[in-house]
Design an enzyme around this catalytic site. Structure first.
Site, PDB file in Angstrom:
ATOM      1  N   ARG A  88       0.838  -1.199   0.000  1.00 12.95           N
ATOM      2  CA  ARG A  88       0.000   0.000   0.000  1.00 12.95           C
ATOM      3  C   ARG A  88       0.874   1.251   0.000  1.00 12.95           C
ATOM      4  O   ARG A  88       2.053   1.222   0.334  1.00 12.95           O
ATOM      5  CB  ARG A  88      -0.899   0.015   1.241  1.00 12.95           C
ATOM      6  CG  ARG A  88      -0.113   0.042   2.533  1.00 12.95           C
ATOM      7  CD  ARG A  88      -0.872   0.558   3.719  1.00 12.95           C
ATOM      8  NE  ARG A  88      -0.074   0.443   4.928  1.00 12.95           N
ATOM      9  CZ  ARG A  88       0.870   1.284   5.298  1.00 12.95           C
ATOM     10  NH1 ARG A  88       1.176   2.314   4.529  1.00 12.95           N
ATOM     11  NH2 ARG A  88       1.550   1.106   6.420  1.00 12.95           N
ATOM     12  N   GLY A  89       0.256   2.374  -0.318  1.00 15.17           N
ATOM     13  CA  GLY A  89       0.965   3.631  -0.229  1.00 15.17           C
ATOM     14  C   GLY A  89       1.168   4.033   1.226  1.00 15.17           C
ATOM     15  O   GLY A  89       0.522   3.515   2.139  1.00 15.17           O
ATOM     16  N   GLN A  91       3.719   5.180   4.732  1.00 14.76           N
ATOM     17  CA  GLN A  91       4.910   4.813   5.476  1.00 14.76           C
ATOM     18  C   GLN A  91       4.545   3.805   6.570  1.00 14.76           C
ATOM     19  O   GLN A  91       3.750   2.901   6.323  1.00 14.76           O
ATOM     20  CB  GLN A  91       5.562   6.091   5.993  1.00 14.76           C
ATOM     21  CG  GLN A  91       5.922   7.037   4.834  1.00 14.76           C
ATOM     22  CD  GLN A  91       6.723   8.244   5.262  1.00 14.76           C
ATOM     23  OE1 GLN A  91       7.567   8.187   6.135  1.00 14.76           O
ATOM     24  NE2 GLN A  91       6.448   9.383   4.622  1.00 14.76           N
ATOM     25  N   TYR A  92       5.127   3.936   7.748  1.00 16.17           N
ATOM     26  CA  TYR A  92       4.799   2.997   8.829  1.00 16.17           C
ATOM     27  C   TYR A  92       3.499   3.403   9.509  1.00 16.17           C
ATOM     28  O   TYR A  92       3.239   4.596   9.740  1.00 16.17           O
ATOM     29  CB  TYR A  92       5.908   2.970   9.881  1.00 16.17           C
ATOM     30  CG  TYR A  92       7.077   2.110   9.510  1.00 16.17           C
ATOM     31  CD1 TYR A  92       7.002   0.719   9.553  1.00 16.17           C
ATOM     32  CD2 TYR A  92       8.274   2.692   9.100  1.00 16.17           C
ATOM     33  CE1 TYR A  92       8.087  -0.068   9.189  1.00 16.17           C
ATOM     34  CE2 TYR A  92       9.364   1.915   8.743  1.00 16.17           C
ATOM     35  CZ  TYR A  92       9.255   0.526   8.790  1.00 16.17           C
ATOM     36  OH  TYR A  92      10.329  -0.255   8.436  1.00 16.17           O
ATOM     37  N   THR A  93       2.702   2.421   9.848  1.00 14.72           N
ATOM     38  CA  THR A  93       1.545   2.665  10.680  1.00 14.72           C
ATOM     39  C   THR A  93       1.347   1.479  11.606  1.00 14.72           C
ATOM     40  O   THR A  93       2.001   0.437  11.470  1.00 14.72           O
ATOM     41  CB  THR A  93       0.282   2.951   9.858  1.00 14.72           C
ATOM     42  OG1 THR A  93      -0.724   3.520  10.706  1.00 14.72           O
ATOM     43  CG2 THR A  93      -0.263   1.686   9.205  1.00 14.72           C
ATOM     44  N   TYR A  94       0.434   1.654  12.542  1.00 16.96           N
ATOM     45  CA  TYR A  94       0.115   0.620  13.529  1.00 16.96           C
ATOM     46  C   TYR A  94      -1.302   0.141  13.307  1.00 16.96           C
ATOM     47  O   TYR A  94      -2.199   0.941  13.004  1.00 16.96           O
ATOM     48  CB  TYR A  94       0.257   1.187  14.944  1.00 16.96           C
ATOM     49  CG  TYR A  94      -0.378   0.332  16.014  1.00 16.96           C
ATOM     50  CD1 TYR A  94       0.263  -0.810  16.485  1.00 16.96           C
ATOM     51  CD2 TYR A  94      -1.624   0.655  16.556  1.00 16.96           C
ATOM     52  CE1 TYR A  94      -0.324  -1.602  17.458  1.00 16.96           C
ATOM     53  CE2 TYR A  94      -2.217  -0.131  17.520  1.00 16.96           C
ATOM     54  CZ  TYR A  94      -1.570  -1.266  17.977  1.00 16.96           C
ATOM     55  OH  TYR A  94      -2.152  -2.053  18.936  1.00 16.96           O
ATOM     56  N   ILE A 182      -8.593   2.105   4.877  1.00 19.46           N
ATOM     57  CA  ILE A 182      -8.518   3.092   5.941  1.00 19.46           C
ATOM     58  C   ILE A 182      -8.509   2.409   7.303  1.00 19.46           C
ATOM     59  O   ILE A 182      -8.939   1.269   7.450  1.00 19.46           O
ATOM     60  CB  ILE A 182      -9.678   4.109   5.860  1.00 19.46           C
ATOM     61  CG1 ILE A 182     -11.033   3.427   6.126  1.00 19.46           C
ATOM     62  CG2 ILE A 182      -9.707   4.788   4.506  1.00 19.46           C
ATOM     63  CD1 ILE A 182     -12.199   4.386   6.102  1.00 19.46           C
ATOM     64  N   ALA A 183      -7.980   3.135   8.290  1.00 18.48           N
ATOM     65  CA  ALA A 183      -7.952   2.654   9.672  1.00 18.48           C
ATOM     66  C   ALA A 183      -8.387   3.802  10.567  1.00 18.48           C
ATOM     67  O   ALA A 183      -7.761   4.870  10.552  1.00 18.48           O
ATOM     68  CB  ALA A 183      -6.548   2.181  10.050  1.00 18.48           C
ATOM     69  N   CYS A 199       3.447   7.354  10.056  1.00 20.12           N
ATOM     70  CA  CYS A 199       3.385   7.971   8.728  1.00 20.12           C
ATOM     71  C   CYS A 199       4.556   8.913   8.472  1.00 20.12           C
ATOM     72  O   CYS A 199       4.492   9.781   7.598  1.00 20.12           O
ATOM     73  CB  CYS A 199       2.054   8.713   8.544  1.00 20.12           C
ATOM     74  SG  CYS A 199       0.626   7.622   8.720  1.00 20.12           S
TER      75      CYS A 199
END
Length: 239
Positions: A88-89, A91-94, A182-183, A199
């Site tokens: 996915r587009g 950066q880092y996420t949780y 989405i989250a 992000c």
């Protein structure tokens, strides 16, 4: 048309008025790799005309995921939770319990091959859903996702107001069918964001509906998401 479901306990939610994508809800926590495999298969089936477009509501065990723009230095505690590279587009996420993940497998050949407009529509959808609870979600130039201004906190060094992110957005396209999505933070453990620079954005924080003092449940958010689902994403047909 395939009627394969992600798990045996996945629920098919009632069709939206006027038709539209299938809505699926998987209770409990589904492992991230399992979700990605199912999404990839579903997206391929949609492109082949063998399955309907789909909105899938899930939760994951605690994980960090790395988008295509993730920088190694933004993973500050690599041993804290499993880390998955994903196409996915972003950066880092949780992802973790208490966060509603909405995976969107939609055909952009139908709704328009305009990725920026699609992402903007997703942001607008989240903002409309948050408004159902009196929360003012906002977008910020250069920062994908939905933010809540926190003027009660000390300003940034340049004097600007600090923002907290309440929803992340990251999509992938394969032959113009989307997946990922989405989250939205309902009531996750916000301390779990401490192992990454979310992000890639310094200086701002993260929040949730419950952190904002609202007694919102996952079911409440699901209802708001269905109520505010963008009309231009709809189409006739059911699961």
């Amino acid at each position: 048309m395939t009627d394969e479901l992600p798990t045996p306990d996945t629920l098919c939610l009632p069709p939206m008025p006027g038709g539209g994508p299938a809505w699926l809800l998987t209770p409990g926590l589904i492992p991230h790799p399992d979700a990605v495999r199912w999404m990839e298969a579903r997206a391929a089936a949609i492109r082949q005309g063998a399955a309907p477009e789909t909105v899938w509501l899930v939760e994951h065990p605690a994980v960090y995921t790395a988008g295509t723009s993730a920088r190694p230095e933004d993973l500050t505690d690599p041993g804290r939770f499993p880390v998955y590279a994903t196409g996915r587009g972003g950066q880092y996420t949780y992802h973790g319990p208490g966060q509603r993940i909405v995976y969107l497998m939609l055909d952009l050949d139908r709704i328009g091959r305009d990725v920026r407009r699609f992402v903007a529509s997703l942001e607008g959808w989240v903002i409309a859903a948050l408004a159902e609870f009196g929360v003012r979600g906002e977008i910020r130039p250069g920062r994908v996702g939905v933010w809540v201004a926190r003027p009660e906190r000390p300003p940034l060094p340049d004097g600007s107001v600090r923002d907290d992110k309440i929803a992340a957005i990251g999509i992938k396209l394969r032959r113009w069918v989307s997946f990922h999505g989405i989250a939205v933070n309902v009531e996750p453990d916000l301390s779990h964001y401490g192992g990454i620079v979310p992000c890639g954005i310094q200086g701002h924080g993260v929040t949730s509906l419950v952190d904002l003092g609202l007694p919102v449940t996952m079911d409440d958010l699901d209802g708001a998401l269905r109520l505010t689902f963008p009309k231009d994403f709809g189409r006739g047909g059911t699961f």
